[in-house]
Design a protein around this motif. Structure first.
Motif, short mmCIF file in Angstrom:
data_model
loop_
_atom_site.label_atom_id
_atom_site.label_comp_id
_atom_site.label_asym_id
_atom_site.label_seq_id
_atom_site.Cartn_x
_atom_site.Cartn_y
_atom_site.Cartn_z
N ASN A 99 21.57 12.32 48.71
CA ASN A 99 21.13 10.94 48.96
C ASN A 99 20.08 10.49 48.24
N ASP A 164 16.72 2.98 51.43
CA ASP A 164 16.87 4.00 52.56
C ASP A 164 17.68 5.06 51.86
N GLY A 165 16.96 5.99 51.26
CA GLY A 165 17.71 7.20 50.94
C GLY A 165 17.17 8.41 51.23
N LEU A 166 16.98 8.35 52.85
CA LEU A 166 16.58 9.73 53.37
C LEU A 166 17.56 10.64 53.51
N VAL A 167 18.58 10.08 54.26
CA VAL A 167 19.90 11.35 54.50
C VAL A 167 21.24 10.18 54.24
N VAL A 203 21.40 3.29 51.54
CA VAL A 203 22.07 4.39 50.41
C VAL A 203 23.04 5.10 50.89
N ILE A 205 24.65 5.22 53.67
CA ILE A 205 24.73 5.10 54.76
C ILE A 205 23.40 4.60 55.58
N PRO A 206 23.12 3.92 56.52
CA PRO A 206 21.79 3.78 57.06
C PRO A 206 21.46 5.27 57.78
N SER A 207 20.33 5.81 57.10
CA SER A 207 19.90 7.16 57.73
C SER A 207 19.77 7.12 59.05
K K Z 1 20.77 6.90 53.57
#
Ligand code: K
Ligand SMILES: NC(=O)C1=CN([C@@H]2O[C@H](COP(=O)(O)OP(=O)(O)OC[C@H]3O[C@@H](n4cnc5c(N)ncnc54)[C@H](OP(=O)(O)O)[C@@H]3O)[C@@H](O)[C@H]2O)[C@H](O)CC1
Length: 574
Positions: A99, A164-167, A203, A205-207
Motif C-alpha cells: 500500500n 493515506d498509504g499506511l495500510v 490509497v 482503503i482508508p487505513s
Molecule cells: K490506505
C-alpha cells in the motif's frame, strides 16, 4: 451492479497477474496519481475563481484597447491540466507494505508534474523499489520517528493534498502504533480544522477500517476520496466504514469480471467478491438493476395482477403513519391498496388517498406495523384499536401457521415498527423486517443477545446477518447506509441524503417495499433471495425520491412519496 471483493479474493486475483508479469503496482500508482492531479487542479481552479471573483475565466490586464474593462480580453477557463498543479504541496503517509509502495510510486508521478512532495515513512520498513523511485525523481523523505507526530500533523495541515498509504488490504484490526497514534492525531486535527484541511485521499482503503466487514476498530483518517484498485472492497460500501471513505473511485488494474475468472491484462471492469463467501456477496444496486427488477405492467395487467397491498398501520394516536405507508404504496404503483385499521384512521387515509380501499380481502403482500405501538407484554390490552390482533393474523398467514388452504397461500410482508415486537414464529425470507439500529438491538435482545444501538451501528453487517439467522426473515437495517441481509447476497445502499432522517420517512419506505413485494409476490415466495433484492431496490427508489424532493434542503416524508413516480419513470428511462 457493484459488488465487493474480499481481501482474500483480491489477493487471489493479483497472484496470476503478478505471475504473468502484469505491472499491477505501476498501474495502481498511475491511476492514483491521475486522480490526485485532477482533484488538486480542480480545487486550485475553484480557489482562483473565488479570489478573482469571475467565473473561472482569467482577465488579461484590467483595461481593454478602448480602456473599458468590459472589453478586456478574457482567457477561457483552462481545463485542469499541466499548469494548474505546479507548486502544489503533497504529503504521503507511507506504510511498510505494498500500500505504501503504491503511494510512493504515485508520489513520484506527482513530483514529475511539479508538485512538492514529502513522503513520511511511518515504519522502519518501506517498499524499497517505490522508495528508490521516489527519491530518484527528487521526492523528499522524512521518517515519523524523526519528525514526531505533531510535526507531521503540521506538515499535513499545510499541504494541498495528503495521501493515506499506511495500510491496505493487508491490514488486520485497529491500527497499531506508531501508525495508530499518528492517525488519531490527524483525525483529531482534521475534525478541528473543518474545511481548512487538505484534500485527503485514501490509497485503496482508508487505513484502519475493517476491509471485509466495514467495522471501525480504531482511529481512521476520514477521506474525501478513496482510490481503490482492481475491485471495491466490502469495507468501502458497508457502514460504518463507508461513512469515512468519501467518494470511492475504482482504478482498473486488470482484475477479471468476477472472482476466480481468468485474469485479463487490460480494459476497464467492475469486479467483486464477498465479505464472507459462505454468506454471499456484498452488492450495491444501481438504477439499471432496479429497472430490471421493476414490475412494469403490460396491456393485459389489471389491479389484481399488479398486486394488492394490505396495509395494517396507524392508530387513533398515530394516524399519519397510515397515510404515509398507504401513500408510499399507491405512488409506487400498487394495483390496489387495502387499508385495515380503526375507522377514524381509515377516514383520514381516504381523505389523503381516495384510491385506497378501506376493507379486508385478498392481498399479495402485507405492510405491517408503521405507527402501531410496540407490544408491551405487561400491558394486558394494548389500546391499539385491534391493530395487534390484525398483525398477528397477517403474520400467521405469512409464517404458514394458518394453513395455506385457509389463507389461499402465503404472501410476502414488510414488518416494521410495532410489528417487530409481535414475532412469535420463525419467518420465511420473504418477510422483510425494517428496523433502525435501535429497533434491531431491541429485537436481538429479545432473542438473547446482549447488544445495544451503538453496538449495532458499529457492526451493522454482523448484526443484520445475526438477526436473519435468528429469525429467518430478510433484514433491512435502515441507516445513512442501509444494509439488507437475507439468505443470499448482502446489499448496501447509500442513495438517501441526510435530510431523509425525518419522521415518517420509514413509513413511506415500508409502503414502497410493500408494492414491490406485491408486484413480484409469487416469485418472492418461490425464490428466497428475491425479497432482499426488492428491498434494496425499494431503498434506492426511496433515497432517490428523497433526493429529488429535498432538492438540497429539508424534506417532509409525504413529499418523498410524491416524488416516487418521477423517480420510477427516470429509472425506467421513460
Ligand atoms: K490506505
Ligand atoms: N499485491 C500487489 O502487487 C498489489 C497490491 N496493491 C496494494 O497493496 C496493498 C496490500 O499490500 P500488502 O503489502 O499486502 O499489505 P498492506 O500494505 O496493506 O499492509 C501490510 C503491512 O501493514 C502492517 N499492518 C497490518 N495490520 C496493521 C495494523 N492493524 N496496524 C499497523 N500496521 C499493520 C503489516 O505489518 P505486519 O507486522 O503485520 O507484517 C504489514 O507490514 C493493497 O491494499 C494495495 O494498495 C496494489 O493495489 C496492486 C498491486
Amino acid at each position: 451492479m457493484k459488488d465487493a471483493w474480499s481481501s482474500d479474493e483480491v489477493r487471489k486475483a493479483e497472484e496470476p497477474l503478478i505471475a504473468a508479469g502484469v505491472p499491477l503496482m505501476a498501474r495502481a500508482a498511475y491511476g492514483l496519481a491521475q486522480v490526485v492531479l485532477r482533484e488538486v487542479a480542480a480545487r486550485r481552479a475553484r480557489t482562483r475563481a473565488r479570489a478573482g471573483g469571475v467565473d473561472g475565466a482569467r482577465l488579461r490586464g484590467s483595461l481593454g484597447s478602448d480602456g473599458l474593462p468590459g472589453t478586456a480580453r478574457r482567457r477561457p477557463p483552462r481545463a485542469a491540466g499541466r499548469g494548474d498543479v505546479r507548486g502544489a504541496r503533497a504529503v504521503l503517509l507511507v506504510g511498510p507494505g505494498n500500500n505504501g509502495g503504491d503511494t510512493l510510486y504515485a508520489g513520484a508521478h506527482l513530483v514529475q508534474r511539479g508538485l512538492t512532495v514529502t513522503a513520511v515513512l511511518a515504519s522502519a520498513r518501506a517498499h524499497e523499489a517505490g522508495l528508490a523511485r521516489f527519491r530518484e525523481v527528487g521526492g523528499q523523505v522524512a521518517s515519523l520517528a524523526d519528525l514526531r507526530v505533531p510535526a507531521v500533523v503540521e506538515a499535513v495541515r499545510g499541504a494541498d493534498v495528503v495521501l493515506d498509504g499506511l495500510v491496505g488490504v493487508g491490514a488486520r484490526g485497529a491500527l497499531r502504533p506508531p501508525a495508530g497514534g499518528l492517525v488519531r492525531a490527524l483525525a483529531d486535527a482534521r475534525a478541528a480544522a473543518g474545511d481548512q484541511w487538505p484534500y485527503t485521499v485514501a490509497v485503496d482503503i482508508p487505513s484502519g477500517i475493517g476491509v471485509d466487514d466495514g467495522a471501525l476498530p480504531g482511529p481512521v483518517l476520514r477521506a474525501d476520496r478513496t482510490v481503490t484498485f482492481g475491485a471495491l472492497k466490502p469495507g468501502l460500501v458497508l457502514p460504518p466504514a463507508a461513512g469515512v471513505a468519501g467518494a470511492v473511485e475504482l482504478v482498473d488494474i486488470g482484475f477479471p469480471a468476477t472472482p476466480g475468472a481468468a485474469p485479463r491484462t487490460a480494459g476497464p471492469r467492475h469486479a467483486w467478491g464477498a465479505a464472507d463467501p459462505a454468506a454471499g456477496r456484498v452488492l450495491r444496486l444501481e438504477a439499471a438493476d432496479v429497472a430490471e427488477l421493476w414490475p412494469v405492467p403490460g396491456p393485459g395487467d389489471h389491479k389484481y395482477t399488479r398486486g394488492v397491498v394490505g396495509v395494517v398501520a396507524g392508530t387513533g394516536t398515530y394516524p399519519g403513519a397510515a397515510v404515509l405507508a398507504t401513500s408510499g404504496a399507491v405512488l409506487t404503483g400498487a394495483g390496489m391498496v387495502r387499508y385495515l385499521g380503526p375507522e377514524s384512521v381509515g377516514t383520514r387515509v381516504l381523505l389523503a388517498r381516495p384510491e385506497v380501499v378501506v376493507a379486508g380481502g385478498r392481498v399479495q403482500a402485507w405492510v405491517l406495523g408503521p405507527g402501531v405501538p410496540v407490544l408491551d407484554p405487561d400491558d394486558d390490552g394494548p389500546d391499539d384499536e385491534g391493530q395487534a390482533r390484525r398483525i398477528f393474523g397477517a403474520l400467521a398467514a405469512v409464517t404458514g401457521v394458518l394453513s395455506e388452504d385457509v389463507t389461499g397461500g402465503r404472501v410476502p410482508a414488510v414488518v416494521d415498527a410495532g410489528a417487530l415486537t409481535m414475532l412469535e414464529h420463525r419467518l420465511p425470507a420473504f418477510a422483510v423486517l425494517t428496523p433502525h439500529a435501535g429497533e434491531l438491538a431491541e429485537l436481538l435482545r429479545g432473542l438473547g443477545h446482549d447488544v445495544d444501538r451503538a453496538a449495532v451501528e458499529a457492526r451493522p453487517l454482523h448484526w443484520a446477518r445475526t438477526a436473519h439467522q435468528a429469525t429467518g426473515a430478510t433484514i433491512l437495517l435502515k441507516g445513512a447506509v442501509t444494509v439488507v441481509a437475507g439468505p443470499g447476497d448482502v446489499y448496501t445502499q447509500a442513495d438517501a441524503p441526510a435530510w431523509t432522517g425525518t419522521a415518517g420517512a420509514g413509513d413511506v419506505l415500508a409502503g414502497i417495499l410493500g408494492t414491490l413485494l406485491a408486484g413480484r409476490s409469487a416469485e418472492a415466495v418461490r425464490d428466497e433471495t428475491l425479497a432482499a433484492r426488492l428491498a434494496a431496490a425499494a431503498v434506492l427508489v426511496h433515497g432517490r425520491a428523497a433526493t429529488r424532493a429535498s432538492a438540497g434542503g429539508p424534506v417532509a416524508a409525504l413529499e418523498i412519496a410524491r416524488a416516487v413516480p418521477a423517480v420510477v419513470a427516470e429509472i425506467l428511462g421513460r
